[in-house]
Design an enzyme around this catalytic site. Structure first.
Site, PDB file in Angstrom:
ATOM      1  N   SER A 303      15.016   8.505 -41.752  1.00  0.00           N
ATOM      2  CA  SER A 303      13.492   8.392 -41.564  1.00  0.00           C
ATOM      3  C   SER A 303      13.048   6.788 -41.167  1.00  0.00           C
ATOM      4  CB  SER A 303      12.906   8.992 -42.866  1.00  0.00           C
ATOM      5  OG  SER A 303      11.199   8.918 -42.493  1.00  0.00           O
ATOM      6  N   GLU A 314      17.700  -1.537 -30.173  1.00  0.00           N
ATOM      7  CA  GLU A 314      17.489  -1.113 -28.711  1.00  0.00           C
ATOM      8  C   GLU A 314      16.525  -2.208 -28.216  1.00  0.00           C
ATOM      9  OE1 GLU A 314      15.913   2.874 -28.117  1.00  0.00           O
ATOM     10  OE2 GLU A 314      17.927   3.690 -28.849  1.00  0.00           O
ATOM     11  N   LYS A 328      16.580  11.962 -39.144  1.00  0.00           N
ATOM     12  CA  LYS A 328      14.937  12.293 -39.606  1.00  0.00           C
ATOM     13  C   LYS A 328      14.206  11.932 -38.516  1.00  0.00           C
ATOM     14  CE  LYS A 328      11.638  13.103 -43.250  1.00  0.00           C
ATOM     15  NZ  LYS A 328      10.623  12.501 -42.492  1.00  0.00           N
TER      16      LYS A 328
END
Length: 489
Positions: A303, A314, A328
């Site tokens: 999560s 990224e 998740k």
């Protein structure tokens, strides 16, 4: 004022007024029905009649009687379960309150952490500056009574409930201490105890090691303080550990990302139902972050932990080391009702800065590193005694722990507590000074097994070792680059 010309005119007027009143009443009733149905869409469903009729029949005829609230709570719980969504849930009363408290920044209590050992509750640690520390309580004190009432046979949840309470209220507890023959009774005033979700330390070569256990209300503040302290100590690189972090609140996650990710870079995209709208969160960084970052993950990182990991990977060029995360990629919003019950419902999904969906996939590490198999073993059940003749999953786990620590039961971990398992337990007990060394596995033996496995992991944490190695290389590269530029000038 006008006067009626005749009795007939007066009667006609009365009839018209009566019809008007009836029609107005009918229109008002119809409008009320429409308004009610629009406000409560469930009334439009034909099967709602089934629910209503069942409720009425149960309340009227059920042999043992029923509580209206319990029936409605059960219906709501069943409704959410019918979604077949493992993340959506309806938690009733105290369970809902416990769910909310899990994300709060503090609790009201006396400031001790307990462990259960051989049917006794022992203080594992005392929180600094807490009422317990000021009262002189120490680690290894054994609780005997609360408010003069023995806690023998009490469940842990019930004991915690008695120790907590309203801020400013008093509680008296009695403990026994190994080196003292008489019990000690102290009275403390309950106070707010901070819930720490961030721990940190400075490692060799300028590596600042920060562990985030979950994302709660004050996690971002605790992270900021940790970074400030590590910076004062000369931190040259950040090793961020989110292994086994189950996630939590999005707001503190975004705040931490703001500190580490370049301003204007995307942190994540939250996509609503049927992709009707997308909310993009971008970094609001105010002070440029210049140090290299390595993130440690495992398959239990989930999560919000995945949100931060993907964003750092990224949008900030961080290196991820470890295992593919849980996967998740959905968002729950929870609301608490007046009776403390909570509805936590999946209402959106999210994408990484580069637009990747991670639900069911997880975030892939840049460098894959696994841990020894024993790190996946579950905890042994406290408050029980395992002995020769027992069998089951807990016995199998015990055998695997013994083998990992070098006390091989001389056979397959088959879940049968045989003579070889008893002999291995006795060897372990004698080596650790556990009395009696009778080959039975009670809480004292279980706790020592867990302690030894944790110590073993400190030497065999290959993920942390690899992360530190990579970070040292990045730090050296930056140092060499800076030195080269200086010499060129």
């Amino acid at each position: 004022m006008k006067i009626f010309a005749s009795q007939i005119a007066r009667q006609r007027f009365a009839v018209i007024c009566l019809l008007g009143a009836v029609l107005a009443g009918a229109a008002g009733f119809a409008g009320g029905v429409v308004w009610t149905r629009e406000r409560h869409p469930i009334l439009k469903e034909a099967t709602f009649n089934n629910l209503s009729a069942s409720y009425n029949e149960i309340m009227k005829e059920y042999l043992n009687g029923a509580e209206p609230k319990a029936l409605i709570d059960g219906a709501t719980e069943g409704m959410v379960k019918s979604l077949n969504d493992k993340y959506s849930k309806y938690l009733i009363g105290d369970n809902g309150e416990a769910y909310v408290q899990n994300y709060e920044s503090e609790v009201v209590g006396i400031g001790i952490q307990l462990r259960q050992e051989d049917n006794a509750f022992i203080i594992d640690s005392v929180i600094k500056d807490s009422p317990a520390e000021k009262a002189g309580l120490k680690a290894d004190d054994t609780l005997q009574a609360v408010e003069g009432t023995s806690i023998k046979g009490m469940e842990l949840d019930k004991l915690i409930e008695q120790l907590r309470g309203e801020i400013g209220s008093k509680v008296s507890i009695t403990v026994s201490r190994p080196e003292q023959t008489e019990p000690i009774t102290v009275t403390m005033t309950r106070a707010t105890i901070p819930v720490l979700t961030v721990t940190y330390e400075m490692k060799d070569d300028g590596i600042g090691y920060v562990v985030i256990s979950r994302f709660a209300q004050k996690t971002a503040d605790q992270f900021k303080d940790a970074i400030a302290d590590l910076t004062k100590q000369g931190m040259k690189g950040l090793l961020l550990d989110v292994r086994s972090n189950p996630g939590g609140l999005l707001v503190p996650t975004i705040t931490i990302a703001d500190q580490l990710i370049p301003k204007g870079k995307t942190i994540l995209q939250v996509v609503s139902k049927e992709e009707k709208s997308t909310q993009t969160y971008k970094s609001k960084q105010t002070v440029e972050w210049k140090l290299p970052i390595v993130v440690l993950t495992n398959r239990h990182s989930a999560s919000a932990a995945e949100v931060l990991t993907a964003a750092l990977k990224e949008s900030a060029g961080a290196t991820v080391v470890g295992e593919t995360t849980y996967g998740k990629g959905v968002v729950q919003r929870f609301s608490q009702f007046k009776d403390l019950s909570v509805l936590s419902l999946t209402e959106a999904q999210w994408r990484t800065p580069k637009g990747n969906w991670i639900n069911g996939k997880g975030v892939e590490p840049d460098v894959k590193v696994s841990l020894p198999d024993y790190t996946e073993l579950t905890a042994l059940p406290t408050g029980t005694i395992m002995k020769q003749g027992d069998y089951g999953d807990s016995v199998k786990t015990l055998q695997q722990m013994l083998k990992a620590l070098g006390y091989d039961p001389a056979g397959a971990a088959d879940g049968v507590y045989d003579e070889a398992t008893k002999s291995a337990v006795i060897r372990f007990q004698k080596a650790e000074g556990i009395e009696p060394a009778n080959g039975e596995t009670a809480d004292s033996t279980m706790n020592k097994l867990m302690e030894e496995l944790q110590e073993k992991l400190k030497k065999e944490d290959y993920q942390e070792q690899k992360g530190s190695e990579l970070l040292k290389g990045l730090i050296a590269s930056i140092t060499d680059s800076s030195a080269s530029q200086s010499s060129t000038k």
